[in-house]
Design a protein around this motif. Structure first.
Motif, PDB file in Angstrom:
ATOM      1  N   VAL A 206       0.875  -1.177   0.000  1.00 53.94           N
ATOM      2  CA  VAL A 206       0.000   0.000   0.000  1.00 53.94           C
ATOM      3  C   VAL A 206       0.912   1.226   0.000  1.00 53.94           C
ATOM      4  O   VAL A 206       2.075   1.139   0.414  1.00 53.94           O
ATOM      5  N   PRO A 207       0.420   2.375  -0.446  1.00 53.96           N
ATOM      6  CA  PRO A 207       1.259   3.583  -0.431  1.00 53.96           C
ATOM      7  C   PRO A 207       1.679   3.954   0.986  1.00 53.96           C
ATOM      8  O   PRO A 207       0.930   3.779   1.948  1.00 53.96           O
ATOM      9  N   ILE A 208       2.895   4.496   1.096  1.00 50.36           N
ATOM     10  CA  ILE A 208       3.431   4.985   2.362  1.00 50.36           C
ATOM     11  C   ILE A 208       3.806   6.447   2.171  1.00 50.36           C
ATOM     12  O   ILE A 208       4.521   6.794   1.232  1.00 50.36           O
ATOM     13  N   ILE A 209       3.330   7.304   3.065  1.00 49.13           N
ATOM     14  CA  ILE A 209       3.627   8.735   3.008  1.00 49.13           C
ATOM     15  C   ILE A 209       4.539   9.099   4.174  1.00 49.13           C
ATOM     16  O   ILE A 209       4.271   8.739   5.324  1.00 49.13           O
ATOM     17  N   ASN A 210       5.594   9.842   3.880  1.00 50.96           N
ATOM     18  CA  ASN A 210       6.561  10.240   4.903  1.00 50.96           C
ATOM     19  C   ASN A 210       6.646  11.770   4.976  1.00 50.96           C
ATOM     20  O   ASN A 210       6.350  12.463   4.006  1.00 50.96           O
ATOM     21  N   ILE A 211       7.051  12.273   6.131  1.00 48.40           N
ATOM     22  CA  ILE A 211       7.289  13.710   6.320  1.00 48.40           C
ATOM     23  C   ILE A 211       8.689  13.895   6.883  1.00 48.40           C
ATOM     24  O   ILE A 211       9.119  13.131   7.744  1.00 48.40           O
ATOM     25  N   ALA A 238       9.449  21.769   5.050  1.00 47.35           N
ATOM     26  CA  ALA A 238       9.109  20.354   5.212  1.00 47.35           C
ATOM     27  C   ALA A 238       8.652  19.801   3.866  1.00 47.35           C
ATOM     28  O   ALA A 238       8.124  20.531   3.018  1.00 47.35           O
ATOM     29  N   THR A 239       8.844  18.512   3.701  1.00 44.04           N
ATOM     30  CA  THR A 239       8.462  17.805   2.481  1.00 44.04           C
ATOM     31  C   THR A 239       7.696  16.540   2.858  1.00 44.04           C
ATOM     32  O   THR A 239       8.147  15.767   3.701  1.00 44.04           O
ATOM     33  N   ALA A 240       6.548  16.343   2.221  1.00 49.12           N
ATOM     34  CA  ALA A 240       5.807  15.082   2.337  1.00 49.12           C
ATOM     35  C   ALA A 240       5.924  14.358   1.008  1.00 49.12           C
ATOM     36  O   ALA A 240       5.712  14.961  -0.052  1.00 49.12           O
ATOM     37  N   HIS A 241       6.248  13.074   1.070  1.00 47.12           N
ATOM     38  CA  HIS A 241       6.477  12.327  -0.168  1.00 47.12           C
ATOM     39  C   HIS A 241       6.092  10.862   0.029  1.00 47.12           C
ATOM     40  O   HIS A 241       5.976  10.377   1.162  1.00 47.12           O
ATOM     41  N   TYR A 242       5.899  10.182  -1.084  1.00 46.34           N
ATOM     42  CA  TYR A 242       5.704   8.739  -1.043  1.00 46.34           C
ATOM     43  C   TYR A 242       7.040   8.054  -0.799  1.00 46.34           C
ATOM     44  O   TYR A 242       8.086   8.512  -1.277  1.00 46.34           O
ATOM     45  N   LEU A 247      15.990   6.223  -0.181  1.00 45.21           N
ATOM     46  CA  LEU A 247      15.667   6.953   1.037  1.00 45.21           C
ATOM     47  C   LEU A 247      15.396   8.429   0.750  1.00 45.21           C
ATOM     48  O   LEU A 247      16.241   9.132   0.189  1.00 45.21           O
ATOM     49  N   ASP A 248      14.206   8.887   1.148  1.00 43.59           N
ATOM     50  CA  ASP A 248      13.806  10.299   1.046  1.00 43.59           C
ATOM     51  C   ASP A 248      13.866  10.836  -0.382  1.00 43.59           C
ATOM     52  O   ASP A 248      14.048  12.039  -0.588  1.00 43.59           O
ATOM     53  N   GLU A 249      13.691   9.978  -1.374  1.00 47.41           N
ATOM     54  CA  GLU A 249      13.730  10.425  -2.757  1.00 47.41           C
ATOM     55  C   GLU A 249      12.472  10.031  -3.521  1.00 47.41           C
ATOM     56  O   GLU A 249      12.445  10.064  -4.750  1.00 47.41           O
ATOM     57  N   GLY A 250      11.399   9.687  -2.804  1.00 49.27           N
ATOM     58  CA  GLY A 250      10.169   9.294  -3.468  1.00 49.27           C
ATOM     59  C   GLY A 250       9.413  10.490  -4.012  1.00 49.27           C
ATOM     60  O   GLY A 250       9.742  11.649  -3.734  1.00 49.27           O
ATOM     61  N   PRO A 251       8.356  10.244  -4.798  1.00 46.16           N
ATOM     62  CA  PRO A 251       7.565  11.310  -5.409  1.00 46.16           C
ATOM     63  C   PRO A 251       7.022  12.281  -4.370  1.00 46.16           C
ATOM     64  O   PRO A 251       6.409  11.878  -3.388  1.00 46.16           O
ATOM     65  N   ILE A 252       7.248  13.564  -4.598  1.00 48.41           N
ATOM     66  CA  ILE A 252       6.850  14.603  -3.643  1.00 48.41           C
ATOM     67  C   ILE A 252       5.379  14.941  -3.813  1.00 48.41           C
ATOM     68  O   ILE A 252       4.898  15.159  -4.920  1.00 48.41           O
ATOM     69  N   ILE A 253       4.669  14.998  -2.689  1.00 52.47           N
ATOM     70  CA  ILE A 253       3.250  15.360  -2.686  1.00 52.47           C
ATOM     71  C   ILE A 253       3.066  16.832  -2.341  1.00 52.47           C
ATOM     72  O   ILE A 253       2.312  17.552  -2.979  1.00 52.47           O
ATOM     73  N   ARG A 292      -6.608  12.930  -5.014  1.00 52.73           N
ATOM     74  CA  ARG A 292      -6.178  14.106  -5.758  1.00 52.73           C
ATOM     75  C   ARG A 292      -4.752  13.969  -6.299  1.00 52.73           C
ATOM     76  O   ARG A 292      -4.270  14.887  -6.972  1.00 52.73           O
ATOM     77  N   VAL A 293      -4.099  12.849  -5.988  1.00 50.03           N
ATOM     78  CA  VAL A 293      -2.701  12.676  -6.357  1.00 50.03           C
ATOM     79  C   VAL A 293      -2.571  11.525  -7.355  1.00 50.03           C
ATOM     80  O   VAL A 293      -3.062  10.417  -7.103  1.00 50.03           O
ATOM     81  N   ILE A 294      -1.920  11.801  -8.476  1.00 52.11           N
ATOM     82  CA  ILE A 294      -1.600  10.761  -9.449  1.00 52.11           C
ATOM     83  C   ILE A 294      -0.083  10.639  -9.517  1.00 52.11           C
ATOM     84  O   ILE A 294       0.616  11.627  -9.779  1.00 52.11           O
ATOM     85  N   ARG A 295       0.421   9.465  -9.275  1.00 56.00           N
ATOM     86  CA  ARG A 295       1.857   9.226  -9.380  1.00 56.00           C
ATOM     87  C   ARG A 295       2.235   8.970 -10.832  1.00 56.00           C
ATOM     88  O   ARG A 295       1.570   8.239 -11.557  1.00 56.00           O
ATOM     89  N   ASP A 296       3.337   9.593 -11.245  1.00 57.20           N
ATOM     90  CA  ASP A 296       3.860   9.417 -12.597  1.00 57.20           C
ATOM     91  C   ASP A 296       5.360   9.251 -12.494  1.00 57.20           C
ATOM     92  O   ASP A 296       6.103  10.228 -12.458  1.00 57.20           O
ATOM     93  N   GLY A 297       5.807   7.991 -12.435  1.00 50.27           N
ATOM     94  CA  GLY A 297       7.216   7.735 -12.205  1.00 50.27           C
ATOM     95  C   GLY A 297       7.620   8.253 -10.843  1.00 50.27           C
ATOM     96  O   GLY A 297       6.993   7.954  -9.830  1.00 50.27           O
ATOM     97  N   ASN A 298       8.648   9.107 -10.809  1.00 45.10           N
ATOM     98  CA  ASN A 298       9.103   9.663  -9.540  1.00 45.10           C
ATOM     99  C   ASN A 298       8.573  11.078  -9.328  1.00 45.10           C
ATOM    100  O   ASN A 298       9.135  11.862  -8.572  1.00 45.10           O
ATOM    101  N   SER A 299       7.467  11.387  -9.992  1.00 43.16           N
ATOM    102  CA  SER A 299       6.842  12.684  -9.824  1.00 43.16           C
ATOM    103  C   SER A 299       5.359  12.491  -9.513  1.00 43.16           C
ATOM    104  O   SER A 299       4.859  11.356  -9.474  1.00 43.16           O
TER     105      SER A 299
END
Length: 305
Positions: A206-211, A238-242, A247-253, A292-299
């Motif tokens: 399942v998706p994981i969201i980090n801050i 601050a950055t929230a991302h999948y 590490l800490d390089e997933g798609p930014i929300i 409201r969020v669509i993932r497209d690769g690393n974006s």
């Protein structure tokens, strides 16, 4: 290995925009081609739906990627959903090569929150859910420390204490997976101070969201706000991302910043940073929960308006 705190069930506060059982959300993405918007509208209209909101974005007219979020009202959506999905497969996926995802707004996404000792992001999410500001059901909080159990108990949410014993992170993650399996639709790391393994990311499915805090330059390791003060930073954020295996390089929300000055102490920076982290994480969770969020690769494409 886990310890759960039994808690009473509280009746959640309903959102001011309460969803009925007839509202659906449709996300579409694929190669930008003429006729995609018309095909989606035709399928929904002929099914008896009324489109109430539509946002779209293309990365380029020729050879670009197309993204669309449509909100519609359709009486008896749950009953007619199989036929609607069949038509979407035939007339949107097969005919135009578009991937699609259909959800029912009345079905809240189930979320688990992982936390450690730091409480500001965790308690903010619990508070916003109680007020009806987040369209989610918080199924559980899992922590590698027992410190926050009483505060979580006040919100009527189960609290599972899963310590990392003798440095055995794999055993702790296996217990996490046992608790999460089949019970949640996504996971939030609310300042969970453990590195998530690649095996966990794959297995949880399942998706994981980090801050995390965002500084320029980046200050890794312990005491980032002290280091930021020593370098005289003028912006904290601050950055929230999948979460991905990198590490800490997933798609930014979502991201945000606050301006600071030389007069701010390291404690001031930490306090203001916590405020930004709360706001950024809550927006990211709300947008994900509302499709409201669509993932497209690393974006990501975020239809947040």
């Amino acid at each position: 290995m886990s310890n759960t705190v039994a808690t009473p069930t509280l009746t959640p506060t309903e959102s001011a925009t309460e969803h009925t059982g007839q509202q659906g959300r449709l996300l579409v993405q694929g190669e930008d081609r003429p006729g995609v918007v018309a095909a989606v509208a035709r399928v929904l209209t002929e099914a008896g739906a009324n489109i109430v909101a539509l946002d779209q974005y293309s990365t380029g007219v020729r050879g670009g990627r197309f993204f669309q979020r449509t909100v519609f009202e359709l009486p008896g959506l749950n009953a007619v959903r199989p036929q609607l999905e069949e038509r979407l497969d035939r007339e949107v996926r097969d005919a135009f090569g578009q991937d699609w995802q259909l959800t029912e707004a009345a079905t809240r996404k189930r979320v688990a929150i992982l936390a450690s000792k730091t409480d500001h992001c965790l308690l903010d999410l619990l508070w916003r859910r109680q007020r009806g500001e987040l369209n989610v059901d918080i199924e559980m909080v899992i922590s590698n420390h027992p410190d926050l159990a009483d505060r979580v108990r006040a919100f009527g949410v189960p609290y599972f204490y899963v310590p990392v014993q003798n440095g055995d992170k794999d055993a702790a993650e296996q217990e996490h997976l046992r608790l999460l399996h089949g019970n949640v639709d996504f996971v939030v790391l609310a300042r969970y101070m453990q590195i998530i393994s690649s095996d966990f990311i794959t297995s949880v499915d399942v998706p994981i969201i980090n801050i995390h805090h965002s500084f320029l330059p980046a200050f890794i390791g312990a005491g980032p706000y002290r280091k930021a003060k020593e370098r005289g930073v003028k912006l904290i954020g601050a950055t929230a991302h999948y979460v991905t295996e990198d590490l800490d390089e997933g798609p930014i929300i979502e991201q945000d910043v606050a301006r600071v000055t030389h007069a701010d102490t390291a404690t001031d920076l930490q306090r203001r940073g916590a405020d930004v982290e709360r706001a950024v994480l809550s927006r990211a969770v709300a947008w994900h929960a509302d499709d409201r969020v669509i993932r497209d690769g690393n974006s990501t494409i975020v239809f947040a308006s």
